[in-house]
Design an enzyme around this catalytic site. Structure first.
Site, mmCIF file in Angstrom:
data_model
loop_
_atom_site.group_PDB
_atom_site.id
_atom_site.type_symbol
_atom_site.label_atom_id
_atom_site.label_comp_id
_atom_site.label_asym_id
_atom_site.label_seq_id
_atom_site.Cartn_x
_atom_site.Cartn_y
_atom_site.Cartn_z
ATOM 1 N N ALA A 136 -10.365 -21.486 -15.186
ATOM 2 C CA ALA A 136 -9.049 -21.057 -14.707
ATOM 3 C C ALA A 136 -8.029 -22.113 -15.120
ATOM 4 O O ALA A 136 -8.374 -23.281 -15.322
ATOM 5 C CB ALA A 136 -9.096 -20.906 -13.189
ATOM 6 N N GLY A 175 -14.293 -20.870 -14.466
ATOM 7 C CA GLY A 175 -14.009 -19.436 -14.571
ATOM 8 C C GLY A 175 -14.450 -18.837 -15.898
ATOM 9 O O GLY A 175 -14.721 -17.633 -15.969
ATOM 10 N N GLU A 182 -17.991 -18.067 -15.339
ATOM 11 C CA GLU A 182 -18.045 -16.948 -14.386
ATOM 12 C C GLU A 182 -17.665 -15.626 -15.059
ATOM 13 O O GLU A 182 -18.274 -14.585 -14.801
ATOM 14 C CB GLU A 182 -17.103 -17.236 -13.203
ATOM 15 C CG GLU A 182 -17.619 -18.390 -12.350
ATOM 16 C CD GLU A 182 -16.582 -18.897 -11.355
ATOM 17 O OE1 GLU A 182 -15.486 -19.305 -11.794
ATOM 18 O OE2 GLU A 182 -16.850 -18.882 -10.150
ATOM 19 N N GLU A 236 -16.194 -27.330 -11.222
ATOM 20 C CA GLU A 236 -15.108 -27.301 -10.229
ATOM 21 C C GLU A 236 -15.190 -28.465 -9.248
ATOM 22 O O GLU A 236 -14.168 -28.945 -8.760
ATOM 23 C CB GLU A 236 -15.129 -25.972 -9.448
ATOM 24 C CG GLU A 236 -14.656 -24.763 -10.233
ATOM 25 C CD GLU A 236 -15.764 -24.066 -11.004
ATOM 26 O OE1 GLU A 236 -16.855 -24.652 -11.197
ATOM 27 O OE2 GLU A 236 -15.523 -22.918 -11.437
#
Ligand code: CAA
Length: 262
Positions: free
Chosen positions: A69, A113, A116, A136
């Protein structure tokens, strides 16, 4: 439709095509901001609705599938603004509505992300340069798009805990050994191999393809007994299709089947 953060095109020589989506924020290693995720969702739904498309391939650049992200746009959030705006929610989950197979073709970094997103695809083909990770914890947060849930299902508890708690990256060979990726290919063959896999799927009967995807996903939600019962019913239902007659007749008569139902 024109996009700024992704590229889309149709590929494939057969009757049914492959929708190719390339994440395209190279300077930010394809960091996933809201605009990119909105555009990705729109492109996925458009290919899913397009009758000429059988499969979707999602890829990035040589250097990064996606490095996670977008950190600078997330950084200023408070709990309340993250909660109220639904940070990493709606536009991240559009991919889960897609009924056609989505293949992730991953080279370089697939972190946070990015990892993911790859795990939300139906299977991952990795270049030998691919590196997967959920770092993260280094940012003082945790994964927000399913990393703590999908990674253990893919690689088991021990390896998932190791990756999530130490933030170490996994190379392509380890990812294949662990079951996160279905195959590893030389980097310069990544797209060729992913598109060839999509072409193979595109030549099969559409209902078989859609039902396999639905049933494999059901395996992660339903008890075994219920999943097997639903599979049996769909298996029976496919005997009502022309493609079942075509596929079995082709086998018996030693010829190539020409499936029609998409
Ligand atoms: N967001 C925004 N920009 C990013 C980014 C990210 N996630 N990852 C990399 N970039 C940018 C860098 O800031 C840098 O930009 P500038 O050139 O303007 O400085 C550019 O991409 C290149 O990155 P580096 O110079 O850092 O390249 P490197 O080769 O030295 O390192 C890397 C590459 C290991 C991927 C490193 O960039 C990195 O660690 N990135 C962050 C990875 C990360 O923590 N991802 C998780 C994000 S949180 C998340 O994803 C939550 C969730 O669950 C959804």
């Amino acid at each position: 439709m024109s996009y700024e953060c992704i590229l889309t095109e149709l590929r494939g020589s057969g009757e049914r095509k492959t929708g190719l989506i390339t994440l395209n924020r190279p300077k930010q290693l394809n960091a996933l901001n809201d605009q990119l995720m909105d555009e990705l969702g729109q492109a996925l739904l458009a290919f899913d609705a397009d009758e000429s498309v059988g499969c979707i391939v999602l890829t990035g650049s040589e250097r990064a599938f996606a490095a996670g992200a977008d950190i600078p746009t997330m950084a200023p959030h408070s709990f309340i603004s993250a909660f109220k705006s639904g940070l990493i929610s709606k536009n991240w989950e559009t991919i889960l509505q897609v009924r056609k197979p989505v293949i992730a073709a991953v080279a370089g970094f697939a972190l946070g992300g990015g990892c993911e997103l790859a795990m939300m695809c139906d299977f991952i083909i990795a270049a030998d340069t691919a590196k997967f990770g959920q770092p993260e914890i280094k940012l003082g947060i945790i994964p927000g798009a399913g990393g703590t849930q999908r990674l253990p299902r893919a690689v088991g508890k021990s390896k998932a805990m190791d990756m999530l708690l130490t933030a170490r990256m996994m190379d392509a060979a380890e990812a294949e050994r662990g079951g996160l990726v279905s195959r590893v290919v030389p980097a310069d063959q990544l797209l060729v191999e992913a598109l060839a896999a999509a072409d193979t799927i595109n030549a099969f009967s559409g209902p078989s393809v859609l039902l396999i995807k639905e049933l494999v996903n059901l395996a992660f939600q339903a008890p075994l007994k219920d999943g097997v019962a639903i599979e049996r019913r769909y298996f029976h239902a496919l005997f009502g299709t022309d493609d079942q007659r075509e596929g079995m007749d082709a086998f018996i008569n030693k010829r190539k089947p020409a499936f029609k139902q998409c």
